[in-house]
Design a protein around this motif. Sequence first.
Motif, PDB file in Angstrom:
ATOM      1  N   LEU B  62      59.826  41.263  47.177  1.00  0.00           N
ATOM      2  CA  LEU B  62      59.193  42.571  47.402  1.00  0.00           C
ATOM      3  C   LEU B  62      57.941  42.744  46.533  1.00  0.00           C
ATOM      4  O   LEU B  62      56.912  43.232  47.001  1.00  0.00           O
ATOM      5  CB  LEU B  62      60.206  43.680  47.112  1.00  0.00           C
ATOM      6  N   THR B  63      58.019  42.316  45.275  1.00  0.00           N
ATOM      7  CA  THR B  63      56.847  42.478  44.399  1.00  0.00           C
ATOM      8  C   THR B  63      55.698  41.578  44.820  1.00  0.00           C
ATOM      9  O   THR B  63      54.544  41.875  44.542  1.00  0.00           O
ATOM     10  CB  THR B  63      57.171  42.170  42.916  1.00  0.00           C
ATOM     11  N   ARG B  70      54.865  45.622  52.320  1.00  0.00           N
ATOM     12  CA  ARG B  70      55.804  46.315  51.433  1.00  0.00           C
ATOM     13  C   ARG B  70      56.043  47.740  51.918  1.00  0.00           C
ATOM     14  O   ARG B  70      57.147  48.278  51.804  1.00  0.00           O
ATOM     15  CB  ARG B  70      55.279  46.300  49.998  1.00  0.00           C
ATOM     16  N   ILE B  97      55.592  49.758  41.976  1.00  0.00           N
ATOM     17  CA  ILE B  97      56.061  49.930  43.350  1.00  0.00           C
ATOM     18  C   ILE B  97      56.436  51.392  43.624  1.00  0.00           C
ATOM     19  O   ILE B  97      56.121  51.940  44.677  1.00  0.00           O
ATOM     20  CB  ILE B  97      57.238  48.972  43.634  1.00  0.00           C
TER      21      ILE B  97
END
Lengths: 451, 451
Positions: B62-63, B70, B97
Amino acid sequence: MQEKDKAQEVLSELSSGAVSIARLAEKYHQADIAAAINRIDDNELIIKILSELGNDIGSEVLTHLNEETREIILEKFSTEKLGDFIEEMSSDDAADILAEVEVERAEDILDNVSEEVEQDVQRLMEYPEDTAGGLMQTELVSSPGHFTVAEAIDNLKGMTEEIGDFHNIFVIDKDRKLTGVLPLQKLIISPNEARIDSLLEGQKPIAVTVDTDQEEVANIFMKYDLVSIPVVDGAGKLLGRIMFDDIADVLEEEADEDIMMMVGADDEALASTHSAIDTARYRFPWLGSSLLGGFITGALILNFKATLSEALALVAFIPVVMGISGNVGAQSSALVIRSLATGRLDAASLKGYIYKELKVGFLLGSGCGLLAGVGAYIWIGSGVLGFVVGVSIMISLVFAAIMGAVIPLVFKWLKVDPAIAGGPITLAMNDITGILIFFAMAAILLAGIGL
Amino acid sequence: MQEKDKAQEVLSELSSGAVSIARLAEKYHQADIAAAINRIDDNELIIKILSELGNDIGSEVLTHLNEETREIILEKFSTEKLGDFIEEMSSDDAADILAEVEVERAEDILDNVSEEVEQDVQRLMEYPEDTAGGLMQTELVSSPGHFTVAEAIDNLKGMTEEIGDFHNIFVIDKDRKLTGVLPLQKLIISPNEARIDSLLEGQKPIAVTVDTDQEEVANIFMKYDLVSIPVVDGAGKLLGRIMFDDIADVLEEEADEDIMMMVGADDEALASTHSAIDTARYRFPWLGSSLLGGFITGALILNFKATLSEALALVAFIPVVMGISGNVGAQSSALVIRSLATGRLDAASLKGYIYKELKVGFLLGSGCGLLAGVGAYIWIGSGVLGFVVGVSIMISLVFAAIMGAVIPLVFKWLKVDPAIAGGPITLAMNDITGILIFFAMAAILLAGIGL
């Protein structure tokens, strides 16, 4: 907490006698000592300090000096003393510094170092500067996969002095082929009796070959968040490693290069150590293409002499057309150049990118064309002129956006640095097409109608 | 060896079934898995892959995803599942995030993580993005100075899972004040019974405070060749650490920002995820100053209508004068902006720098003036015109060089990003002065003499 001016502090403590040269390194980092020495004008004093620092600290300080100050040392010190410095340095720094002196003197200096260092440094000097080979150092920590953790640590205790900083152990097989990369933190927390190769993860180790371009090395570093990367030959044999601080230098260097090329100057112009004449020399050649572009655009305008003498107000829009299409073109090139340099733009996304640029050019062209057209109408009071200005700016900006994006891509495809295309060349081409579109439209429309 | 397109490999192995989603991470790095997912158009498939990767790998992937992809995950996943991801991430990634979703949703997600993580992340989110506080993570390895090496290592074995990569141990006193930084390599080779604080060197540890600007943090990193830097509060208490890979991102970001500002565009325009309309919006505002500059320059030219109608050939040199002075000005600004950004130019060297730029401007002006003057004489056949072109280009270039250098410095002094000054503003000012000098000279000389 970082004090603002450590270098100044070093200088005042030295001159007041608060600290002796020999004890400087106990209190200050080599980088600060070097920054202080860079500011000293008295060559004798510079030499005195470097001599009294000792070979260990002296060699570190030497690598941190700016080129101008280092030149003094490389000139004045004996080849024996310089050999002592080279012996202490990491191999990549040694190769970089020896590249700064004449070949013969470099050989004389290498006559004064151990055979092992001589061989390492000579081999490194053969790789092109901007490849993985030119960046790497040969000092590294490796371990056979069949070693246990305890054996690997014992091994480390014997060799660590010569290696400098390290954060990974490179795992190799009996042919010195790289089989894995083991972070120190994993070594520390693993049981003494574990085999090194049992600690590796399943993936193939990330490595580069000696001939990989430095920009690609930097992109791999960043993609995988590496702290160091092994460099191998074509057969996968371990030759050296590149550290993150070398990569940080590459990132700055590539950014400098891109920016300087985009304004039409050699990035050598950035070095503060060059004289005004040398700096002018690094900036002059590109101005030639600017001049040539100006003359061609000027000749084009003179071609429309008849139109101009009928409607002299047209001259007022030459700077408008040139300024705005140059600006849009520069934006487009800068976007492509940075996206290519950082690996954000690749072959897979190319078509979509250009299509999008076309749309953006159309949007910017419509916006600016409308503004400029209305502005021209209000100012000069002629609807026809307003129409010519507006529509020709709209068309020019679509061209400028596309050419700004495509020219760097063509350069890339021709294996020329795309950043060159960001400079005066694209600007001149945009001027020419912008002026051509503007005057052609004006000639056609005004010939019949008049202002 | 780095294969060219790992992402493509991931995609074809996935679609052929050669590897299952759950086993992807055994074979591929998270960065490659993320790059592959970025290329998938089918949102359902993206969600399926992220769900099946497991929280540990999933949060890493995800990062690494681009913002656009995302966004899909952050929208579609439940706040519980996102909370699981956040729990696994390092605190700096988590804060970054969560800053991408709306405040309310971020709070809902944080309701699903442990209290410790929630507090850490919330604190980090309060720091401005471009400061040390905004870059740092709270996960780090610290040790009291009175520990022995054996105690410190035992301590490590217990905590290392949650910390991620580390290369240094931060040494603290009983008030959590930072007293030193110990590289792992030193810990490994030191005897088990040695006290940690006996291994530290005499110098004060290099650290930054939470409010240090990211550009300064990057310059400190590069000056001292650091791999991580501790972040402290005003009293010297250890709050977090910044890693070299965050610094590499800062270096790219600052270079992007500089380059984009210099062509008059927001660096947001670089993001490939924006629509054409958004990209145009990030590029449009600066074009306004370009347009305005064009109109002002145009108005100036119209002021010399009388001179022009006497000698229409003068129009041919408008592009020459504008092009060359714009180019010299852009070179000067780019040099100052990069030298300021990388810390090569400081207050101590400022006077010498401007004096040198004056000399360079004079040299470039003389060279280009001579070329253009002779060119104009040959082309148009008028000695007076050649003289006007040559001398006015010479004077304009001295002005352009000095203004190009001084305007960014004034911006810096006003605490505005100097890179802004490299763009359309300086360009427009150089156009205006160049054209003014050219036409004023022409008017004076030609009024009496004629061509």
